[in-house]
Design a protein around this motif. Structure first.
Motif, PDB file in Angstrom:
ATOM      1  N   GLY A  53       1.524 -41.319  32.866  1.00  0.00           N
ATOM      2  CA  GLY A  53       1.519 -40.424  31.474  1.00  0.00           C
ATOM      3  C   GLY A  53       1.658 -39.540  31.269  1.00  0.00           C
ATOM      4  N   GLN A  96      -0.252 -38.708  22.795  1.00  0.00           N
ATOM      5  CA  GLN A  96      -0.788 -39.927  23.679  1.00  0.00           C
ATOM      6  C   GLN A  96      -1.446 -39.224  24.666  1.00  0.00           C
ATOM      7  N   LEU A 106      -4.145 -41.771  23.376  1.00  0.00           N
ATOM      8  CA  LEU A 106      -3.805 -42.635  23.336  1.00  0.00           C
ATOM      9  C   LEU A 106      -4.011 -42.929  25.156  1.00  0.00           C
ATOM     10  N   GLU A 107      -3.789 -42.318  26.102  1.00  0.00           N
ATOM     11  CA  GLU A 107      -4.310 -42.796  27.989  1.00  0.00           C
ATOM     12  C   GLU A 107      -5.158 -42.853  28.176  1.00  0.00           C
ATOM     13  N   ASP A 117     -10.780 -44.430  23.842  1.00  0.00           N
ATOM     14  CA  ASP A 117     -10.558 -45.313  23.420  1.00  0.00           C
ATOM     15  C   ASP A 117     -10.736 -46.013  22.119  1.00  0.00           C
ATOM     16  N   PRO A 139       1.911 -46.432  18.751  1.00  0.00           N
ATOM     17  CA  PRO A 139       0.539 -45.454  19.535  1.00  0.00           C
ATOM     18  C   PRO A 139       0.302 -47.064  20.017  1.00  0.00           C
ATOM     19  N   ASP A 140      -0.194 -48.243  19.238  1.00  0.00           N
ATOM     20  CA  ASP A 140      -1.039 -49.575  19.951  1.00  0.00           C
ATOM     21  C   ASP A 140      -0.017 -49.924  21.306  1.00  0.00           C
ATOM     22  N   TYR A 189       2.104 -48.446  23.177  1.00  0.00           N
ATOM     23  CA  TYR A 189       2.140 -47.460  23.951  1.00  0.00           C
ATOM     24  C   TYR A 189       0.650 -47.446  24.870  1.00  0.00           C
ATOM     25  N   ARG A 190      -0.163 -47.740  24.329  1.00  0.00           N
ATOM     26  CA  ARG A 190      -1.215 -47.534  25.104  1.00  0.00           C
ATOM     27  C   ARG A 190      -1.872 -49.000  26.038  1.00  0.00           C
ATOM     28  N   ARG A 191      -1.550 -49.319  25.565  1.00  0.00           N
ATOM     29  CA  ARG A 191      -1.168 -51.372  26.401  1.00  0.00           C
ATOM     30  C   ARG A 191      -0.659 -50.731  27.455  1.00  0.00           C
ATOM     31  N   ARG A 240      -1.632 -48.326  30.266  1.00  0.00           N
ATOM     32  CA  ARG A 240      -2.773 -48.852  30.905  1.00  0.00           C
ATOM     33  C   ARG A 240      -2.636 -50.282  31.645  1.00  0.00           C
TER      34      ARG A 240
END
Length: 318
Positions: free
Chosen positions: A172, A265, A268-269, A272, A302-303, A305-307, A310
């Motif tokens: 990240g 980024q 998002l990392e 929440d 973005p969503d 990327y977050r998933r 993680r």
């Protein structure tokens, strides 16, 4: 934990090898979870520039690594050793991500990994690479090229950029920024940035942009314009544009957008927060604007990327 192998033989450049070992072999302070399991792989003891190196394993260990780094090849007029070429090819066929630093691209090209792909190397040797390997789409004007499982970088400082790019992919933006701060280098230079940049980041306190850039980074949540930046720097917008191009290789607006995306980024990392809140925190205004620019720059919404981040973090931690 990502297993990472540095492939070394006689004729390697010590700078690129040292860069990779420094970045991947040292855990930055405060980084949670596992880092990289780094091994140096080569045939017996090898001489790298003025230094003698004792590898941890033979080249036959490369196919067992998740990532293989091939440092610069000192003499591009000499074909790289067949054992090295074969081992790099076997590693890629086994599923490893393979990255070359500087003229290490000649090793990847000899292994056939660059055929039909876009690639780069040090600008002084791009013509040679293109002539010797016509199936490779050589781009002489970029810092690095990411083809997913095969990556190549330009010379010297661009090796740092590519290594930090790999850290960003694996851990990240926040962790990559921490690693960059430890090395006292720019946290992010996009791969598409030109190789010919007079001063990638203003390092001197007396540089005209030296005080402006930190000021901007502290105010990314505000709707800053080029005129705002020019006013703060006490120069015209046109003069600011020339200064920016000379210092960063890009325009003020594009630089500002890149910083907003990088901050998004990080949020998002590490949080929440919803996309609406992140859009506001990064000065994007609306979730629609953030999604459009983020998708175009990063390649995914973005969503997603977050998933993905993680899920990768959980897999790495396991």
């Amino acid at each position: 934990m990502v297993s990472l192998a540095l492939a070394v033989t006689e004729g390697m450049l010590h700078f690129e090898l040292s860069v990779a070992y420094e970045i991947f072999g040292s855990v930055p302070d405060g980084v949670p979870g596992p880092w990289y399991d780094v091994s140096v792989c080569g045939p017996d003891a090898v001489r790298v520039g003025r230094f003698r190196l004792e590898p941890d394993h033979g080249l036959d260990r490369l196919p067992h690594a998740d990532t293989v780094i091939v440092p610069g090849w000192a003499d591009v007029d000499v074909e790289p050793p067949a054992a090295l070429v074969d081992a790099v090819r076997a590693a890629h066929e086994a599923g490893a991500r393979v990255a070359s630093l500087c003229t290490g691209a000649f090793v990847l090209a000899a292994a056939g990994l660059l055929d039909g792909r876009r690639a780069t190397t040090h600008w002084a040797h791009t013509d040679v690479l293109a002539a010797r390997h016509p199936a490779v789409e050589v781009d002489p004007d970029v810092l690095y090229v990411d083809n997913g499982s095969v990556l190549t970088s330009a010379g010297k400082a661009a090796a740092l950029d590519l290594c930090l790019h790999l850290v960003r992919l694996d851990h990240g933006s926040a962790v990559a920024n921490t690693a960059a701060r430890r090395l006292v280098v720019p946290p992010h230079r996009a791969g598409g940035q030109a190789q010919f940049v007079t001063a990638p980041v203003p390092a001197r306190d007396d540089h005209p942009l030296g005080a402006l850039l930190p000021w901007v980074l502290e105010r990314l949540d505000q709707p800053l314009t080029v005129e705002d930046l020019a006013r703060r720097a006490n120069m015209s917008a046109r003069h600011l544009g020339r200064r920016f191009r000379a210092a960063t290789g890009t325009t003020p607006l594009q630089w500002l957008l890149t910083q907003r995306i990088r901050r998004a980024q990080e949020l998002l990392e590490a949080t929440d927060d919803g996309v609406d809140a992140i859009a506001e925190a990064t000065g994007m205004g609306t979730a629609t604007t953030l999604r459009r620019h983020f998708n175009r720059t990063v390649g995914v919404p973005p969503d997603t990327y977050r998933r993905t981040f993680r899920a990768r973090s959980a897999e790495t931690a396991g």
